[in-house]
Design an enzyme around this catalytic site. Structure first.
Site, PDB file in Angstrom:
ATOM      1  CB  ALA A  86      -0.818  -0.112   1.235  1.00 26.57           C
ATOM      2  CD  GLU A 107       2.913  -0.244  -5.773  1.00 27.55           C
ATOM      3  OE1 GLU A 107       1.974   0.797  -6.207  1.00 27.55           O
ATOM      4  OE2 GLU A 107       2.417  -0.960  -5.204  1.00 27.55           O
ATOM      5  CG  ASP A 148      23.967  37.152 -29.135  1.00 27.66           C
ATOM      6  OD1 ASP A 148      24.609  38.083 -28.900  1.00 27.66           O
ATOM      7  OD2 ASP A 148      24.085  36.625 -30.273  1.00 27.66           O
ATOM      8  CG  ASP A 205      24.458  33.293 -32.632  1.00 28.47           C
ATOM      9  OD1 ASP A 205      25.246  33.637 -31.941  1.00 28.47           O
ATOM     10  OD2 ASP A 205      23.891  34.043 -33.202  1.00 28.47           O
ATOM     11  CG  ASN A 233       0.701   4.726  -2.362  1.00 26.21           C
ATOM     12  OD1 ASN A 233      -0.442   5.103  -3.072  1.00 26.21           O
ATOM     13  ND2 ASN A 233       1.552   4.471  -2.786  1.00 26.21           N
ATOM     14  CG  ASP A 267      -2.328   5.347  -6.650  1.00 21.42           C
ATOM     15  OD1 ASP A 267      -3.418   5.918  -6.472  1.00 21.42           O
ATOM     16  OD2 ASP A 267      -1.859   4.938  -5.771  1.00 21.42           O
TER      17      ASP A 267
END
Length: 993
Positions: A384, A388, A430, A728, A794, A826
């Site tokens: 519980a 997971e 820039d 760049d 949970n 869940d």
């Protein structure tokens, strides 16, 4: 046929050998080397040394079968030489650098350029023919670093099992099977498999996206084929190709230089030294270390200055970079920031889970419960408590954000960039091409004391219609002075205008050439009539470019274009009416005044000068001063406004004149009354502490070099700010690499900058950065919602299990029921939360500090409260049904229904912003997942045969009323307790400064 020292040859049978180890036809040899199969380093060494044999065209080893396939020139080598070399390699003896004839393998850096060209059977000016290049490509294979074979689906699946939660779940499954709970064990393993499959699929999609990005940004090379310079994919290069390189290029293969002009390369990937290495064509001794082999350019390194031409001497895995790639194969990458945050979140959960299960087991034994039953209850509690599906949900959130970024023309190279960009507090950008369009035009020229202004609209391709005098016309100032000034721009440039617009090349040079065309100059005729003898390329340190040319009268002349601050102090004369007259104080002041006027108008200022042969070496003649206009992008003001609303400070870094930078900064709203403008000279005068103190109010930097940009980024980081840096050119790469998030330009960016960046803009647009920041924030927000939802639900399950044991009740849910709830209730809603759309106020709040947890500040109290209330509701339902005569199976079914309804009811709460209470736009996927979870709950209860699997029974309609009442009461109490004064807003970067 096998080559011999004396030129004789021996026959080698065609076909398979007697022992079945090798197969031979002239020009092709296949031999099995079992030891090289799983050993990537050995395979790379074998291939590299075999390719060193004279006449060897290609060598490739199959990692599964260990078979080496070699294509070779039968007149130069053969199977006997290959076998001899393999025997020495496998015996551990040092492999001699000798070919079939016993000659030393070529040390390209130690041989004269003409000898290298002769060895490779190419031409230094004409290069290879297309047919010859195609033939060599078939023999050598593509010019690419071949990494270890990518993990297959099975390997990706096994990788998902290498997590603490998965190990704990498998342990739970093993204990359940040992206790006879085979069905529970099967369900646990099934959930592990489902999560592993989802994770493996997600990893596979991410790998495909990255491979697609690599294809989009595949390097190209300028190669000479049949005397013509062509641009081809770098993987098409072969030994013997003649390649041209210039500043900003990534070297496409190992090259032996034939010509070099001011050439330097950054080879940190090979040598670890970040300083550029000067390059030349003169041979060096054979024993020269790799870092000092000046005649060679190495694949994967970057040209930082100058230009040159070289002949390809090695490609693919035969290059120095290929050798290192083989040595580094299998090295595990460092965990990303998001992975570190997840580990910090999951590790305490796992420890708390083990502790809770142990406490519960001990408590049950004290109450006299059988050990087997308590072990089962403890396992149920562990199941519980474990989230997971959380890792999969987080992966989906980052993948969804990266996908949306791609739709908004920003491509993330790694998931960490998505999360880090969402925490960005300062964007250092820039100017040219990012805040502006990058399409320049010459708006004004000062020549011979006269201003010439652009007249009329642009013609085809952006060419100005012409120039007209401004103000009173001096007698001595004519159009010839204007044309001569623009002639300097023609000679002192490398750009060639395309036949059809738009023009391609450096925007400044394109603008100068277009202006020269507008006044009637023929670019080709001027360059042919004044050929170049030598050049000094532009660099960010010198801030000027110079060329030495031969004039039509046969004498040499030097032409210079560059920053006025660097050119004007060297002036001694001025060209007026076709003559060179002394530049007195009045003329010098007038030139300086012209520079200031152009800069205050927001123009980029460029000085044009020359030195004829009869003048001293340290004196120049002023030809003119050009003012170029680069208009801001129309969408930039709105993007900057959004940055201000989002608490993100924008710092403009440019090499322009301070007055130009000040004007544009104010025009765009970057520079305000309380902001600071610094020049590169002022930064040089500051130590790191002083610069950090000023950085809190810094908004514009002018006349900066790479060193200045790097210092500014580090000064901002020293204040604890998360910095994004755009760039760049080559000069931006160090700062881009040092920033928390490096952003490269996809169109105008150089290879070195894209390699250093985390994010690539496909349209070079500042507005795309703001869009990417929004997606990064949305990803982080969705991850937090998913974490909050998963942990609350949970915690409810753990609270109910512990509470039941403390009250002397049987466990309210079986392990298989807990696993079903975690997987369905869940999993589906959590995935829907992970792709939630951002709310309208996401860009109106300060950024999240990079050190903040995946849980909001103070969220632990709310999570604990909500979990206890949800657990109490589930436990209350279980106890109420038992008290009113329901059987244990019916009571557990009611508790299961209460838990599912509680989880689904909490979805709306976890989507609301805990600070403002605002909810994002409706999520149709979340509604669908909620409906699906409810439908699956009813199917578990009422579909025949399903109840036996999950231990449920159908609930009578009358049972639903108390269940719904308890769930509604618990939800209402939770909302009341959670309501409170909003958290104080975070200070913006400006306030922190």
């Amino acid at each position: 046929m096998t080559g011999r020292p004396g030129g004789a040859a021996t026959l080698r049978p065609i076909g398979w050998s007697a022992d079945g180890r090798s197969h031979h036809v002239p020009g092709r040899y296949l031999v099995r080397i079992p030891e090289a199969g799983p050993d990537g380093v050995l395979r790379a060494r074998v291939e590299r040394l075999v390719l060193g044999l004279p006449g060897a065209r290609s060598a490739r080893t199959n990692p599964r079968t260990g078979r080496l396939l070699v294509y070779y020139d039968p007149d130069a080598t053969g199977p006997d030489d290959i076998d001899r070399l393999l025997a020495q390699i496998l015996s551990g003896e040092p492999a001699p650098p000798a070919g079939a004839a016993g000659r030393p393998l070529p040390a390209w850096h130690a041989r004269p350029a003409d000898a290298v060209v002769a060895d490779l059977r190419t031409h230094p000016r004409l290069g290879l023919t297309r047919a010859e290049a195609a033939w060599r490509l078939r023999r050598t294979g593509p010019n690419a670093i071949r990494p270890e074979d990518p993990p297959g689906a099975w390997q990706r699946f096994l990788r998902q099992l290498n997590e603490p939660m998965v190990a704990l779940l498998l342990g739970v499954a093993g204990l359940s099977a040992a206790l006879g709970q085979v069905l529970d064990a099967v369900v646990v393993v099934g959930i592990v498999v489902v999560n592993g499959v989802i994770g493996a699929l997600q990893e596979g999609r991410a790998a495909e996206a990255l491979a697609h990005l690599e294809r989009l940004s595949a390097p190209v090379a300028r190669v000479v084929r049949e005397g013509r310079l062509e641009v081809v994919p770098a993987e098409m290069l072969v030994p013997g190709d003649v390649v041209a390189v210039r500043a900003g290029d990534r070297v496409p293969a190992d090259l032996r230089l034939l010509r070099a002009t001011g050439l330097a390369a950054e080879e940190a990937a090979l040598t670890g030294e970040p300083a550029p290495v000067p390059k030349g064509t003169r041979p060096v001794p054979v024993c020269t270390p790799l870092a000092e082999r000046s005649p060679l350019l190495f694949m994967g390194t970057h040209v930082t200055a100058g230009r040159g031409r070289g002949v390809v001497v090695a490609t693919g895995m035969a290059t120095e970079m290929g050798r290192i790639a083989a040595l580094l194969a299998g090295a595990a990458p460092a965990p990303l920031l998001l992975q570190q945050r997840m580990q910090r979140l999951v590790a305490p959960i796992v420890r708390a889970t083990v502790a809770a299960a142990a406490v519960l087991f001990g408590l049950g034994l004290l109450r006299g419960t059988p050990a087997g039953a308590m072990l089962l209850a403890s396992l149920s509690t562990a199941v519980a408590a474990l989230p997971e599906g959380l890792p999969v949900s987080v992966s989906v959130a980052t993948a969804a954000a990266a996908y949306r970024m791609g739709g908004r023309l920003a491509v993330a190279r790694q998931p960490a960039a998505v999360e880090t960009l969402g925490s960005c507090q300062v964007i250092c950008t820039d100017k040219t091409g990012t805040l502006t369009t990058g399409r320049m035009s010459v708006e004004a020229v000062y020549a011979a004391g006269t201003f010439w202004l652009r007249s009329g609209p642009s013609g085809p391709g952006g060419v100005p219609a012409g120039f007209a005098r401004a103000g009173p016309e001096p007698v001595q100032a004519g159009a010839d002075d204007l044309r001569f000034a623009l002639r300097v721009g023609i000679l002192c440039s490398d750009t060639r205008l395309a036949a059809m617009p738009p023009a391609d090349g450096d925007p400044t040079e394109v603008a100068l050439l277009q202006a020269a065309q507008a006044v009637g100059l023929d670019i080709t005729r001027e360059r042919i009539g004044c050929p170049r003898l030598r050049e000094w390329p532009f660099s960010s340190d010198s801030r000027q470019m110079a060329v030495l040319c031969r004039e039509p009268d046969g004498g040499p002349a030097l032409y210079v274009k560059g920053a006025p601050e660097d050119v004007l102090p060297r002036l001694s004369r001025e060209r007026v009416g076709g003559e060179e007259v002394p530049l007195g104080p009045a003329g010098r002041a007038a030139a300086a005044r012209a520079v200031r006027q152009m800069a205050r108008a927001g123009l980029r200022v460029l000085a044009l000068a020359y030195r004829p042969a009869h003048l001293p070496e340290d004196e120049l003649v002023l030809a003119g001063i050009a003012g170029l206009w680069d208009p801001p992008r129309p969408e930039v003001p709105e993007a900057l406004r959004r940055c201000r609303e989002a608490g993100i400070r924008v710092v403009m870094l440019t090499g322009d004149h301070p007055e130009t930078a000040r004007t544009l900064g104010r025009r765009l709203g970057i520079l305000d009354g309380g902001g600071v403008l610094l020049t590169g000279t002022e930064i040089d005068r500051m130590d790191d502490g002083t610069l950090a103190a000023v950085a809190g109010r810094l908004q514009v930097c002018a006349r900066v070099t790479p060193h200045h940009k790097l210092r500014v980024v580090r000064a901002l980081q020293r204040l604890g700010l998360a910095v994004a840096m755009t760039g760049d050119g080559v000069n931006d790469a160090p700062a881009v690499r040092a920033a928390d998030t490096g952003i490269a330009m996809g169109r105008s960016g150089t290879d070195i900058t894209r390699a250093a960046a985390d994010l690539t803009l496909l349209d070079d647009n500042f507005a795309s950065i703001v869009a990417a920041v929004e997606e990064g924030r949305a990803a982080f927000q969705n991850i937090r919602r998913t974490v909050r939802y998963t942990l609350v639900t949970n915690a409810a399950e753990v609270a109910a299990m512990v509470g039941a044991v403390a009250l002397g009740l049987p466990p309210p849910l079986l392990p298989v029921q807990l696993l079903w709830v975690n997987l369905v209730c869940d999993g589906l809603p959590a995935l829907a939360l992970a792709v939630d759309r951002p709310g309208p106020d996401l860009m109106t709040r300060p950024p999240v500090p990079p050190g903040e947890s995946l849980l909001e500040p103070g969220a632990a109290r709310s999570l604990l409260l909500q979990g206890l209330l949800a657990g109490a509701g589930m436990l209350g339902t279980f106890a109420l049904l038992l008290r009113h005569g329901a059987g244990l199976a019916a009571a557990r079914t009611g508790a299961l229904a209460a838990l599912v309804l509680t989880k689904l009811a909490y979805l709306s709460g976890c989507r609301r912003d805990p600070r403002t209470g605002a909810a994002p736009p409706p999520n149709r996927l979340l509604r669908a997942s909620t409906a699906a979870s409810g439908a699956l709950l009813l199917a578990t209860l009422y579909v025949p045969g399903v109840g036996r699997i999950f231990g449920t029974v159908p609930l009578a309609p009358a049972r639903w009323a108390p269940i719904g009442g308890l769930v509604a009461a618990q939800h209402l109490v939770g909302r009341l307790f959670e309501a409170g004064p909003p958290a104080p807003p975070r200070p913006s970067p400006q306030q922190e400064g």
